[in-house]
Scaffold this motif. Sequence first.
Motif, PDB file in Angstrom:
ATOM      1  N   UNK A   1      47.788  40.079  28.226  1.00 46.38           N
ATOM      2  CA  UNK A   1      48.072  39.025  29.201  1.00 46.38           C
ATOM      3  C   UNK A   1      47.167  39.195  30.416  1.00 46.38           C
ATOM      4  N   UNK A   2      46.484  38.105  30.816  1.00 46.68           N
ATOM      5  CA  UNK A   2      45.583  38.174  31.963  1.00 46.68           C
ATOM      6  C   UNK A   2      45.622  36.882  32.766  1.00 46.68           C
ATOM      7  N   UNK A   3      45.114  36.979  33.970  1.00 44.60           N
ATOM      8  CA  UNK A   3      44.929  35.824  34.848  1.00 44.60           C
ATOM      9  C   UNK A   3      43.577  35.193  34.500  1.00 44.60           C
ATOM     10  N   UNK A   4      43.548  33.977  33.954  1.00 47.55           N
ATOM     11  CA  UNK A   4      42.263  33.390  33.572  1.00 47.55           C
ATOM     12  C   UNK A   4      41.309  33.167  34.744  1.00 47.55           C
ATOM     13  N   UNK A   5      41.844  32.899  35.920  1.00 46.79           N
ATOM     14  CA  UNK A   5      40.971  32.734  37.085  1.00 46.79           C
ATOM     15  C   UNK A   5      40.228  34.035  37.386  1.00 46.79           C
ATOM     16  N   UNK A   6      40.896  35.150  37.168  1.00 46.63           N
ATOM     17  CA  UNK A   6      40.260  36.458  37.372  1.00 46.63           C
ATOM     18  C   UNK A   6      39.209  36.716  36.294  1.00 46.63           C
ATOM     19  N   UNK A   7      39.580  36.485  35.035  1.00 49.95           N
ATOM     20  CA  UNK A   7      38.651  36.734  33.932  1.00 49.95           C
ATOM     21  C   UNK A   7      37.398  35.873  34.027  1.00 49.95           C
ATOM     22  N   UNK A   8      37.596  34.606  34.374  1.00 47.45           N
ATOM     23  CA  UNK A   8      36.501  33.650  34.298  1.00 47.45           C
ATOM     24  C   UNK A   8      35.788  33.435  35.635  1.00 47.45           C
ATOM     25  N   UNK A   9      36.075  34.302  36.600  1.00 48.71           N
ATOM     26  CA  UNK A   9      35.329  34.270  37.856  1.00 48.71           C
ATOM     27  C   UNK A   9      35.622  33.094  38.748  1.00 48.71           C
ATOM     28  N   UNK A  10      36.850  32.566  38.655  1.00 52.74           N
ATOM     29  CA  UNK A  10      37.195  31.408  39.478  1.00 52.74           C
ATOM     30  C   UNK A  10      37.897  31.790  40.778  1.00 52.74           C
ATOM     31  N   UNK A  11      38.155  33.053  40.980  1.00 49.59           N
ATOM     32  CA  UNK A  11      38.780  33.509  42.222  1.00 49.59           C
ATOM     33  C   UNK A  11      37.708  33.867  43.247  1.00 49.59           C
ATOM     34  N   UNK A  12      37.959  33.518  44.475  1.00 52.24           N
ATOM     35  CA  UNK A  12      37.039  33.915  45.544  1.00 52.24           C
ATOM     36  C   UNK A  12      37.374  35.350  45.953  1.00 52.24           C
ATOM     37  N   UNK A  13      36.423  36.071  46.526  1.00 57.01           N
ATOM     38  CA  UNK A  13      36.700  37.445  46.956  1.00 57.01           C
ATOM     39  C   UNK A  13      37.904  37.520  47.897  1.00 57.01           C
ATOM     40  N   UNK A  14      38.672  38.576  47.727  1.00 58.45           N
ATOM     41  CA  UNK A  14      39.842  38.854  48.568  1.00 58.45           C
ATOM     42  C   UNK A  14      40.984  37.867  48.370  1.00 58.45           C
ATOM     43  N   UNK A  15      40.943  37.085  47.311  1.00 57.70           N
ATOM     44  CA  UNK A  15      42.060  36.192  47.004  1.00 57.70           C
ATOM     45  C   UNK A  15      43.105  36.989  46.226  1.00 57.70           C
ATOM     46  N   UNK A  16      44.183  37.331  46.888  1.00 61.47           N
ATOM     47  CA  UNK A  16      45.242  38.138  46.266  1.00 61.47           C
ATOM     48  C   UNK A  16      46.471  37.298  45.922  1.00 61.47           C
ATOM     49  N   UNK A  17      46.300  35.985  45.824  1.00 63.22           N
ATOM     50  CA  UNK A  17      47.440  35.138  45.505  1.00 63.22           C
ATOM     51  C   UNK A  17      47.879  35.354  44.061  1.00 63.22           C
ATOM     52  N   UNK A  18      49.112  35.008  43.771  1.00 61.66           N
ATOM     53  CA  UNK A  18      49.643  35.165  42.419  1.00 61.66           C
ATOM     54  C   UNK A  18      48.906  34.236  41.456  1.00 61.66           C
TER      55      UNK A  18
END
Length: 201
Positions: free
Chosen positions: A77-94
């Motif tokens: 189980x993973x966060x797809x935004x994390x895997x696919x590089x869609x999160x901006x740096x320092x984004x610690x939201x759920x």
Amino acid sequence: MRFTVDMTELNNAAAHPTTPWLQSCVGAAALWRPTELPERLEHAASRTFLETVGYPAIALSAIRFDASELPVKGLWEEDPDELFGRRVPDDDSAPAKYCYGFGVYGNDYTLMLDGELGVVDIYDPSGWDHGEGYQGRAFDSLAELAGSVGLMARHLTRLDAGEDPEAVLSALRASLITLGWAGSGFWISAFEHLEEEYGEF
């Protein structure tokens, strides 16, 4: 030995895989129907497919596909935004949603089921840290992925039985065109490995 194959029947079976058909392709022991599923796997049709039909938890060395550890390890189980590089740096939201691994293939690509939408995407771990983890859509549903694994296993059985590789792989290509799967990264990779072994037709 030569198998008699009704291609229309085979294509229909792969497009709408059932438990008996998948068992005929991979063996009853290899068809995984989990007794518990992650709560955050929200897609109803995917949940129903896993619980009622099952998923081929097998390894196909000829195409470097491996889902054999799923019954032991369960779904990754993973966060797809994390895997696919869609999160901006320092984004610690759920995470907005989750995705789930259904096997690796080729050069360590992972088939990730989108837990909300039910589509199967391709994850390249070598691209994770520079926004290139996403490698496109593999299948529109988990059922299509399961049908593909069953179809591949069925044709590998024909090759192992000594049938003419050109005839078998040509028939497989024709099936993929009919089913609309020929452009899937999973199948492109599969044929690259098959052609290394049997030659290009």
